[in-house]
Design a protein around this motif. Structure first.
Motif, short mmCIF file in Angstrom:
data_model
loop_
_atom_site.label_atom_id
_atom_site.label_comp_id
_atom_site.label_asym_id
_atom_site.label_seq_id
_atom_site.Cartn_x
_atom_site.Cartn_y
_atom_site.Cartn_z
N VAL A 201 3.48 -2.88 -8.16
CA VAL A 201 3.79 -3.39 -6.93
C VAL A 201 4.24 -5.07 -7.05
O VAL A 201 5.37 -5.32 -6.57
CB VAL A 201 2.44 -3.36 -5.92
CG1 VAL A 201 2.94 -3.99 -4.58
CG2 VAL A 201 2.41 -1.80 -5.62
N ALA B 172 0.86 -1.31 -0.15
CA ALA B 172 -0.01 0.02 0.11
C ALA B 172 0.85 1.37 0.06
O ALA B 172 0.47 2.28 -0.71
CB ALA B 172 -0.93 -0.12 1.20
N LEU C 204 -2.58 -5.69 -8.29
CA LEU C 204 -1.25 -5.32 -7.98
C LEU C 204 -0.01 -4.88 -9.14
O LEU C 204 0.97 -4.35 -8.78
CB LEU C 204 -0.52 -6.06 -6.90
CG LEU C 204 -1.49 -6.11 -5.47
CD1 LEU C 204 -0.78 -7.36 -4.54
CD2 LEU C 204 -1.07 -4.61 -4.63
N ARG D 107 2.88 5.21 -10.89
CA ARG D 107 2.17 5.01 -9.60
C ARG D 107 1.21 6.44 -9.24
O ARG D 107 0.24 6.52 -8.23
CB ARG D 107 2.99 4.69 -8.30
CG ARG D 107 3.35 3.37 -8.41
CD ARG D 107 4.35 2.92 -7.28
NE ARG D 107 4.79 1.59 -7.55
CZ ARG D 107 5.86 1.03 -6.86
NH1 ARG D 107 6.73 1.68 -6.34
NH2 ARG D 107 6.05 -0.34 -7.06
N GLN E 57 -4.03 0.13 4.26
CA GLN E 57 -3.92 1.42 3.55
C GLN E 57 -3.62 2.37 4.42
O GLN E 57 -3.00 3.44 4.13
CB GLN E 57 -5.03 1.58 2.52
CG GLN E 57 -4.91 2.75 1.67
CD GLN E 57 -5.54 2.58 0.46
OE1 GLN E 57 -6.11 1.63 0.05
NE2 GLN E 57 -5.35 3.52 -0.42
N ALA F 181 2.17 1.73 -3.30
CA ALA F 181 1.49 2.20 -4.40
C ALA F 181 1.08 3.62 -4.30
O ALA F 181 0.59 4.34 -5.22
CB ALA F 181 0.01 1.28 -4.30
N ARG F 182 1.59 4.33 -3.14
CA ARG F 182 1.38 5.78 -3.10
C ARG F 182 2.87 6.48 -3.28
O ARG F 182 2.90 7.29 -2.47
CB ARG F 182 0.63 6.13 -1.66
CG ARG F 182 -1.14 6.00 -2.00
CD ARG F 182 -1.49 6.54 -0.65
NE ARG F 182 -1.85 5.68 0.52
CZ ARG F 182 -2.09 5.97 1.46
NH1 ARG F 182 -2.10 7.32 2.07
NH2 ARG F 182 -2.07 5.18 2.37
N ASN G 59 0.25 -1.29 -10.99
CA ASN G 59 1.00 0.06 -10.64
C ASN G 59 2.31 -0.61 -10.28
O ASN G 59 3.11 0.22 -9.43
CB ASN G 59 0.27 0.89 -9.71
CG ASN G 59 0.01 0.36 -8.43
OD1 ASN G 59 0.19 -1.03 -8.12
ND2 ASN G 59 -0.45 1.03 -7.60
N MET H 237 -4.70 3.29 -6.04
CA MET H 237 -5.20 1.95 -5.87
C MET H 237 -6.03 2.03 -4.46
O MET H 237 -5.35 2.26 -3.33
CB MET H 237 -4.03 1.00 -5.75
CG MET H 237 -4.52 -0.55 -5.59
SD MET H 237 -3.49 -1.63 -5.99
CE MET H 237 -4.27 -3.21 -5.80
N PHE I 275 -6.98 -0.45 -1.31
CA PHE I 275 -6.99 -1.78 -1.08
C PHE I 275 -7.98 -2.22 -0.49
O PHE I 275 -8.85 -1.75 0.19
CB PHE I 275 -5.63 -1.84 -0.34
CG PHE I 275 -4.30 -1.86 -0.78
CD1 PHE I 275 -4.03 -0.74 -1.36
CD2 PHE I 275 -3.60 -3.12 -1.13
CE1 PHE I 275 -2.83 -0.45 -2.06
CE2 PHE I 275 -2.34 -3.01 -1.74
CZ PHE I 275 -2.07 -1.73 -2.38
#
Lengths: 243, 279
Positions: free
Chosen positions: B55, A203, B50, B78, B91, A206-207, B53, B83, B85
């Motif tokens: 991951v 997570a 996943l 990204r 998150q 992803a950011r 992007n 995204m 989650f």
């Protein structure tokens, strides 16, 4: 524990002490620790002034004295250990041992109380940001932040596991059986934690996380912060150097 | 003609324990499209997301905005693919809601004033003002989901990817969350992985059915979701709302409501038989 997990107060009564800049509180606490530690044990009148100062701040902050007293219970094992060590391994006379014990006890109680006061009047993440200001490495503050954030999630997970175990436990279990069950639960907790850490990392990636923890802070010095700091330093200085 | 913004070609992926999660996946997504990836538990939906992007990286090619995903463009991609989650606890890892929403912007290197402005804007748009200074662990699941969405919306991504967005939500929170997704501008591409077929039917005109790591079928939502046999073969069901619509159920209910008078004013044609209470 100084910062109790799972029972974080969300609606505490906000006092002037709560509103002080966390950096001021952190700095004052560090100075107070140093003063307490460096004061010779025979200067009991100085300890009296430190205690009075801490008590005044406790009342000014509206922190529950009961809660603080409960936190002091955690000091008992430490003091018991110190007492045993002093009397068993020291070659001094009884009077000398008592003086050492008094010194250690008073200092640890005062330091612990002031630390508990700091923790009760400052939000955890503000303490962490204050640590960042005094150049504590971001890796350490980051680990502390995550540990605090996920301690709540993990305690809930452990609680769910405990309930699941109890719902399938019939009759009274012997101590040995209980230990065995807990021993089986611990690896499961470990693997769940590991899986969660992987998901959290995903997570973060992803950011746009690039292994540098960045934070944004809204600290600013106000007149009351400066006034508190000056008064605190004058009183402490007078007590330490003049009394 | 709409631009193709995601293209997945011959994608294969295995986890370190040699579980083959994705097998020869091929599909494309066009700009502004809403695509639902449906499939039973363990179908590989989350694993596939996943990859969008970077991951996870499998064998094959994933191209976003015409660029093949690589180490050099990962940061840029990204920022453009947001995204959300499945578990908001994964998150939301920062100490406060504000910090969590600001996390992505800080990583983009944005200046402080802009960050504060953008975060406050998203907070007010999603009605999160009261939670701004709260710690995420003090929020309910529905609130956490909203904050998770805010953490992504603040980055203004062109593609939004949702992993099981309504799982574990009560009907009220689910409805609110679906409304929030509907409010997202239509120019943004949305990809929703779910086994909530009703959600897929209500939000996405195109469906990709995935099972055991393979694409089973791909097509128009009505065609895929009305195929009862196909769905049941993959542990799924035709959504009740679509079934009702198809059988004219909605109309029938309306007719019944209009025609039937209120109970109090109804005349009982056949009087109750004597002594019925004793039987």
């Amino acid at each position: 524990m100084i910062i109790s997990l799972g029972s974080e107060p969300s609606n505490v009564r906000i006092s002037a002490v709560h509103r002080l800049d966390p950096r001021v509180k952190m700095f004052s606490s560090v100075i107070l620790f140093l003063a307490i530690i460096l004061t010779p044990s025979s200067h009991w009148h100085k300890f009296l002034v430190y205690s009075l100062g801490i008590i005044v701040l406790i009342f000014a902050s509206h922190v529950s004295t009961k809660a603080l007293a409960r936190k002091l219970v955690f000091l008992i094992p430490l003091i018991a250990f110190l007492t045993a060590s002093v009397f068993l391994f020291s070659n001094r006379s009884a009077a000398g041992n008592i003086l050492i014990l008094w010194n250690l006890t008073v200092k640890s109680v005062l330091c612990y109380l002031s630390l508990a006061l700091l923790a009760s009047t400052t939000e955890f993440y503000q303490l962490i940001q204050s640590l960042e200001y005094i150049r504590v490495p971001r890796v350490i503050t980051g680990v502390l932040t995550f540990a605090y954030r996920y301690a709540f999630v993990l305690t809930k997970e452990a609680e769910r596991q405990r309930r699941a175990r109890e719902s399938r436990t019939f009759g009274k279990q012997s101590r040995r059986e209980r230990v065995r069950v807990v021993a089986n639960l611990l690896p499961q907790m470990f693997f769940r934690t590991l899986e969660r850490s992987e998901r959290i990392y995903a997570a973060m990636l992803a950011r746009g996380f690039d292994c540098n923890i960045r934070t944004i802070s809204f600290f600013r010095f106000r007149a009351q912060d400066v006034a508190f700091l000056i008064c605190f330093l004058i009183v402490l200085g007078a007590c330490f150097f003049i009394l | 003609m709409k631009q193709k913004i995601i293209e997945v070609k011959d994608l294969n992926f295995s986890y370190p324990d040699n579980t083959k999660a994705l097998k020869n996946i091929n599909f494309s997504v066009f700009q502004g499209e809403n695509l639902a990836i449906i499939g039973p538990n363990g179908a590989g939906k989350s694993t596939l997301l996943l990859h969008l992007n970077g991951v996870l990286r499998g064998e094959g090619a994933v191209s976003i905005f015409g660029e093949k995903l690589s180490k050099d463009n990962i940061k840029n991609i990204r920022a453009r693919v947001g995204m959300v989650f499945q578990d908001p606890n994964d998150q939301l890892f920062m100490p406060t809601v504000f910090d969590d929403i600001a996390f992505g912007l800080l990583n983009l290197g944005m200046d402080r004033e802009n960050i504060v402005f953008k975060v406050n804007q998203v907070i007010s748009n999603l009605g999160l003002k009261t939670y701004k200074k709260k710690a995420p662990h003090h929020l309910s699941l529905g609130e956490k989901k909203k904050v998770s969405l805010a953490t992504v919306l603040v980055l203004e991504p062109e593609i939004l990817v949702f992993d099981e967005p309504t799982i574990s939500l009560d009907p009220g929170s689910k409805r609110i969350f679906m409304e929030l997704i509907k409010k997202i501008p239509k120019t943004k591409t949305k990809i929703i992985a779910t086994h909530d077929i009703d959600l897929a039917w209500k939000l996405c005109p195109r469906i990709l059915l995935l099972d055991k790591g393979r694409v089973i079928t791909e097509g128009n939502a009505r065609d895929v979701l009305m195929d009862k046999e196909l769905l049941e073969a993959h542990n799924l069901e035709v959504p009740p709302s679509l079934m009702m619509e198809h059988s004219g159920g909605k109309q029938d209910i309306r007719k019944i409501r209009k025609k039937r008078p209120p109970f109090s004013s109804r005349k009982i044609k056949q009087p109750l038989q004597k002594g019925w209470i004793n039987r």
